[in-house]
Scaffold this active site. Structure first.
Site, PDB file in Angstrom:
ATOM      1  N   GLU A 291       0.931  -5.228  -4.961  1.00 57.55           N
ATOM      2  CA  GLU A 291       2.198  -5.963  -4.893  1.00 57.55           C
ATOM      3  C   GLU A 291       2.288  -7.092  -5.920  1.00 57.55           C
ATOM      4  O   GLU A 291       2.961  -8.099  -5.699  1.00 57.55           O
ATOM      5  CB  GLU A 291       2.431  -6.504  -3.480  1.00 57.55           C
ATOM      6  CG  GLU A 291       2.517  -5.414  -2.425  1.00 57.55           C
ATOM      7  CD  GLU A 291       2.697  -5.934  -1.010  1.00 57.55           C
ATOM      8  OE1 GLU A 291       2.942  -7.142  -0.840  1.00 57.55           O
ATOM      9  OE2 GLU A 291       2.591  -5.125  -0.061  1.00 57.55           O
ATOM     10  N   GLU A 383       1.459   1.294   1.699  1.00 52.69           N
ATOM     11  CA  GLU A 383       1.729   0.488   2.892  1.00 52.69           C
ATOM     12  C   GLU A 383       3.142   0.818   3.339  1.00 52.69           C
ATOM     13  O   GLU A 383       4.029   1.025   2.514  1.00 52.69           O
ATOM     14  CB  GLU A 383       1.657  -1.021   2.617  1.00 52.69           C
ATOM     15  CG  GLU A 383       0.285  -1.594   2.401  1.00 52.69           C
ATOM     16  CD  GLU A 383       0.327  -3.111   2.201  1.00 52.69           C
ATOM     17  OE1 GLU A 383       1.257  -3.767   2.729  1.00 52.69           O
ATOM     18  OE2 GLU A 383      -0.558  -3.638   1.512  1.00 52.69           O
TER      19      GLU A 383
END
Length: 442
Positions: A291, A383
């Site tokens: 991320e 995720e």
């Protein structure tokens, strides 16, 4: 087929002509309350897959609009900043013959919608991914795992769950274990150890491997130094941008500096744990610097160039200095500007957290990743909050290699994923669970 936004049904929003270079007679603005919405109706001459484009203006930074299709949640539309009206090639949508209603609700708000258009598209062609890893010295186990993933790419999705305890609880609740479990090296970070942290995560991985499962591994890397360590930003939040003053750009620009040496030291410490897994012949789906694009972690705080440079440093040091050949390297971003290069990436991925109960296939982001790597790499959902509906995944040809539901509320609260949905997913023929895995390390 083209529809001007200002001709739609406006709820709490308004037509405007203030910003120039719009199409038609204006655009729709004023998305500033949660319930504000715009509905447009497009006519599809036949049922099938259509490419969707959205004309918009995003003058106020990164935004997101919540999109529904025919009254059902469909996806979150990411709107990147612009300096005027532009066109977003959003992705494929399955439309019914006749009228189909697209509804945009506020999401993050403060953007303008100009128009929506659709065009019929043909089914996707066969994937072009080869059974090759970027590390020429990859272990037999790593190559075998990659081949297994490749053999099932587009045919199945592997189930996954973050946290071994919660994976085991799935067995108790639903009768099956996921194929993949996510682990984290966070507590091995030296600045956490200095504050008393300890970890048994490697032991957890060894236990999971004994059960025959696949391991994916991230590292919430507490900054090497300069933690703020205050009441508002305690030391254990040192992986967040707001939890440290560590400047990754300056550190990487000065290889003789203490900061650079601290980076190397942290990598060397983590290498010790990764070597334990290599010695146990465990291949690892390795996802460092996840991320980064979001900027909320320190490794992404200075933009794409330092993040890519750090990723390549990680690859070089772990591969060439520490001879870690059991790692399958995963990059976690869909932006071309953030992509570190084909030579250091085995699998491309994103993390996705749509609204609770939104089981859409996330096909637009899948398509963006496939386009980014020109279909030469596997694509994974590393995720997720809500788990995509397996039927929709097949219908949209959103061929995620695996999903990995995050821990806590995302799997337990009955809202992000209700129990009926989890039961359906874990018993769906398209979804592979632990009991359906071969002994892939042989």
């Amino acid at each position: 087929m083209f529809f001007e936004a200002e001709d739609g049904v406006l709820n709490g929003v308004e037509k405007s002509q203030q910003t120039a270079l719009f199409s038609g007679n204006g655009y729709v603005t004023g998305f500033d309350q949660p319930e504000d919405s715009l509905s447009v109706k497009l006519h599809a001459p036949e049922e099938g897959m259509y490419q969707l484009w959205i004309g918009y203006n995003g003058p106020n930074g990164d935004k997101q609009s919540n999109l529904s299709l025919n009254g059902q949640p469909f996806a979150d539309v990411k709107l990147v900043p612009t300096t005027g009206f532009t066109e977003l090639k959003y992705g494929r949508v399955k439309l019914l013959e006749g009228d189909n209603t697209f509804t945009f609700t506020t999401g993050w708000g403060w953007y303008d919608i100009d128009y929506v258009k659709i065009q019929k598209v043909a089914p996707k062609s066969k994937h072009q991914v080869k059974n090759e890893l970027v590390n020429p010295n990859a272990t037999k186990e790593a190559l075998t795992l990659h081949k297994f993933l490749l053999d099932h790419y587009g045919k199945n999705i592997l189930s996954g769950q973050q946290n071994l305890i919660e994976a085991l609880e799935l067995k108790a609740e639903y009768g099956k274990l996921p194929a993949v479990v996510g682990f984290d090296l966070i507590e091995y970070s030296p600045t956490r150890v200095a504050h008393g942290s300890n970890s048994k995560e490697v032991e957890n991985i060894l236990q999971w491997d004994e059960l025959g499962g696949i391991t994916t591994l991230a590292w919430h890397w507490n900054a090497p130094k300069d933690l703020i360590d205050s009441v508002e930003q305690p030391w254990y939040k040192g992986f967040y941008t707001e939890g440290t003053t560590f400047d990754i750009e300056q550190a990487l620009a000065n290889p003789d500096s203490e900061d650079y040496k601290m980076i190397l030291n942290d990598i060397d410490v983590i290498a010790i744990q990764l070597k334990r897994l290599q010695e146990a012949n465990i291949p690892v789906l390795w996802r460092p610097l996840h991320e980064a694009e979001g900027g909320w972690f320190w490794w992404g705080a200075k933009g794409p160039e330092p993040a890519k440079k750090l990723y390549r440093l990680l690859y070089d040091r772990l591969t060439n200095v520490h001879q870690l050949n059991n790692l399958i390297w995963i990059w976690n971003s869909e932006s071309p500007e953030w992509y570190p290069g084909d030579d250091v990436v085995d699998i491309i991925s994103i993390d996705s957290y749509p609204l609770a109960g939104d089981y859409s296939p996330i096909n637009h982001r899948y398509d963006q990743l496939v386009e980014l790597v020109q279909d030469r790499k596997l694509v994974a959902l590393t995720e997720n909050g809500p788990i995509p509906d397996p039927d929709l995944l097949q219908e949209y040809q959103s061929d995620w290699s695996w999903f990995c539901t995050w821990e806590g509320e995302f799997i337990n609260d009955g809202i992000q994923n209700n129990k009926e949905h989890i039961q359906q997913v874990y018993n769906h023929p398209y979804v592979l669970t632990l009991d359906e895995l071969p002994e892939y390390k042989k």
